[in-house]
Write a protein that holds these residues in place. Structure first.
Motif, PDB file in Angstrom:
ATOM      1  N   THR A   1     -19.616   9.850  47.216  1.00 43.82           N
ATOM      2  CA  THR A   1     -19.438  10.595  48.460  1.00 43.82           C
ATOM      3  C   THR A   1     -20.718  10.620  49.292  1.00 43.82           C
ATOM      4  O   THR A   1     -20.670  10.583  50.529  1.00 43.82           O
ATOM      5  CB  THR A   1     -18.977  12.022  48.142  1.00 43.82           C
ATOM      6  OG1 THR A   1     -17.758  11.965  47.372  1.00 43.82           O
ATOM      7  CG2 THR A   1     -18.733  12.825  49.405  1.00 43.82           C
ATOM      8  N   SER A   2     -21.860  10.655  48.620  1.00 45.32           N
ATOM      9  CA  SER A   2     -23.130  10.736  49.342  1.00 45.32           C
ATOM     10  C   SER A   2     -23.436   9.495  50.157  1.00 45.32           C
ATOM     11  O   SER A   2     -24.325   9.511  51.013  1.00 45.32           O
ATOM     12  CB  SER A   2     -24.274  10.995  48.361  1.00 45.32           C
ATOM     13  OG  SER A   2     -24.307   9.982  47.359  1.00 45.32           O
ATOM     14  N   GLY A   3     -22.702   8.400  49.941  1.00 45.88           N
ATOM     15  CA  GLY A   3     -22.916   7.173  50.704  1.00 45.88           C
ATOM     16  C   GLY A   3     -22.021   7.047  51.917  1.00 45.88           C
ATOM     17  O   GLY A   3     -21.941   5.974  52.524  1.00 45.88           O
ATOM     18  N   LEU A   4     -21.336   8.134  52.296  1.00 42.56           N
ATOM     19  CA  LEU A   4     -20.381   8.102  53.395  1.00 42.56           C
ATOM     20  C   LEU A   4     -20.704   9.153  54.446  1.00 42.56           C
ATOM     21  O   LEU A   4     -21.261  10.208  54.138  1.00 42.56           O
ATOM     22  CB  LEU A   4     -18.964   8.363  52.874  1.00 42.56           C
ATOM     23  CG  LEU A   4     -18.399   7.413  51.815  1.00 42.56           C
ATOM     24  CD1 LEU A   4     -17.052   7.944  51.315  1.00 42.56           C
ATOM     25  CD2 LEU A   4     -18.244   6.000  52.356  1.00 42.56           C
ATOM     26  N   SER A   5     -20.331   8.860  55.699  1.00 38.97           N
ATOM     27  CA  SER A   5     -20.279   9.861  56.761  1.00 38.97           C
ATOM     28  C   SER A   5     -18.822   9.979  57.182  1.00 38.97           C
ATOM     29  O   SER A   5     -18.144   8.965  57.373  1.00 38.97           O
ATOM     30  CB  SER A   5     -21.141   9.448  57.952  1.00 38.97           C
ATOM     31  OG  SER A   5     -22.509   9.447  57.605  1.00 38.97           O
TER      32      SER A   5
END
Length: 357
Positions: free
Chosen positions: A250-254
């Protein structure tokens, strides 16, 4: 003695309370993720350094698992070594209409799914079988429909997904439509149904078969790629990347909603003209700077969806990417009007995108 036991009880309660609020999670395989210590304990009890979305290590923990003997990428995933020696996680892979894959010649390796870290070598047939297994488990399609101006609903296949406009296939007809006219099967909140791949340093994030760093690698989602979100979570998000469904960190998405967005249209030009030839292509970048990473290059005449002007750089959708291009390479089809029009139907004019994380 009673006072001593009371102190012990209070300390035990404090320790339990600290553990309850620690940044620790258990995945569906029984693995334990301790993000404060930077250690992943697999179902077999082996410990591994937790890797972030960029393929590096996080935390101070060290791995006690054995080194991988398979062919693996920086994040412990699949690497295919093609006949020319280049490494590509999906090299030689042909996705079939039924969602299965066939593989051309190459070397295929993947970490042991049991989490032992010893790795294993797979034949082409074994790799394809494992791909097909997880494709069947995760699903081969994300049901998507398009609502036309008359209100009729049509089953649609996504060719290129954008935040503003998307290219779809309805029957045998290829259409460019507002993305807000599309709906797909999703459990995500309304403001998180679209995502742009935004790792901090790497050029991709890894798409895995399950919500685990040791899970089989389905492929890579390139930086700036626009994805359909199916289900969200604190650590893992289930997405669709051009028909391949799997889990990414999730931390790799906006994230973005699929509400109507203001935009204008344009094309890539060189000196204001649609020149052709190998020397007439333009790079798009991950942000509005000459120092930003080059994501891809496109020939003059390529269609653009333009959202805003930031200095000398346009924020655009192009061929499934949400990225930036220098304004000297863009000819707009409509005048540029900076306007606030949140929640309205797309009309000529620009409003900077403020959604996302």
């Amino acid at each position: 003695m009673k006072r001593f036991l009371s102190v012990i009880a209070i300390l035990a309660l404090l320790l339990c309370s600290t553990a309850a609020f620690a940044n620790v999670e258990t995945d569906e395989d029984g693995g334990i993720w301790d993000y404060d210590k930077g250690i992943y304990t697999d179902p077999e009890g082996q410990q591994h350094a937790i890797e972030n979305t960029d393929g590096g290590s996080s935390g101070s923990g060290s791995s006690s698992g054995g080194a991988s003997t398979g062919t693996s990428d920086a994040s412990g995933g699949l690497v295919v070594t093609s006949s020319d020696g280049a490494e590509d996680p999906t090299a030689g892979m042909q996705k079939n209409a039924d969602g299965s894959v066939t593989i051309e010649s190459g070397t295929y390796g993947t970490p042991d799914e049991g989490g032992s870290g010893t790795g294993q070598h797979l034949t082409e047939e074994e790799w394809a079988a494992r791909w097909n297994k997880y494709t069947a488990k995760n699903g081969t399609t994300t049901g998507t429909v398009y609502m036309d101006d008359a209100g009729a609903i049509h089953p649609a296949e996504i060719l290129h997904l954008g935040l503003g406009r998307s290219t779809i296939l309805v029957g045998e007809q290829e259409l460019i439509v507002p993305t807000s006219s599309l709906r797909w099967d999703t459990e995500a909140p309304d403001d998180m149904v679209l995502a742009v791949v935004t790792p901090s340093t790497q050029s991709y994030i890894t798409l895995r078969a399950k919500s685990s760093q040791k899970a089989f690698v389905m492929g890579h989602c390139n930086k700036c790629k626009v994805l359909r979100v199916i289900r969200t979570g604190k650590t893992w998000t289930f997405v669709d990347d051009e028909g391949v469904r799997g889990y990414v960190m999730t931390s790799g998405l906006s994230f973005y909603s699929n509400s109507p967005k203001n935009y204008v249209t344009g094309i890539i030009t060189i000196n204001g003209k649609v020149a052709k030839g190998k020397d007439h292509t333009v790079h798009v970048r991950s942000s509005g700077s000459n120092k930003a990473k080059q994501i891809a290059e496109y020939p003059a005449g390529t269609d653009l969806t333009v959202f805003s002007l930031e200095g000398d750089w346009y924020e655009v959708d192009v061929a499934g990417l949400h990225c930036y291009i220098h304004n000297k390479f863009v000819t707009l089809n409509e005048p540029l009007i900076m306007a606030e029009a949140e929640g309205t139907e797309p009309e000529p004019g620009l409003a900077p995108l403020e959604e996302g994380s």
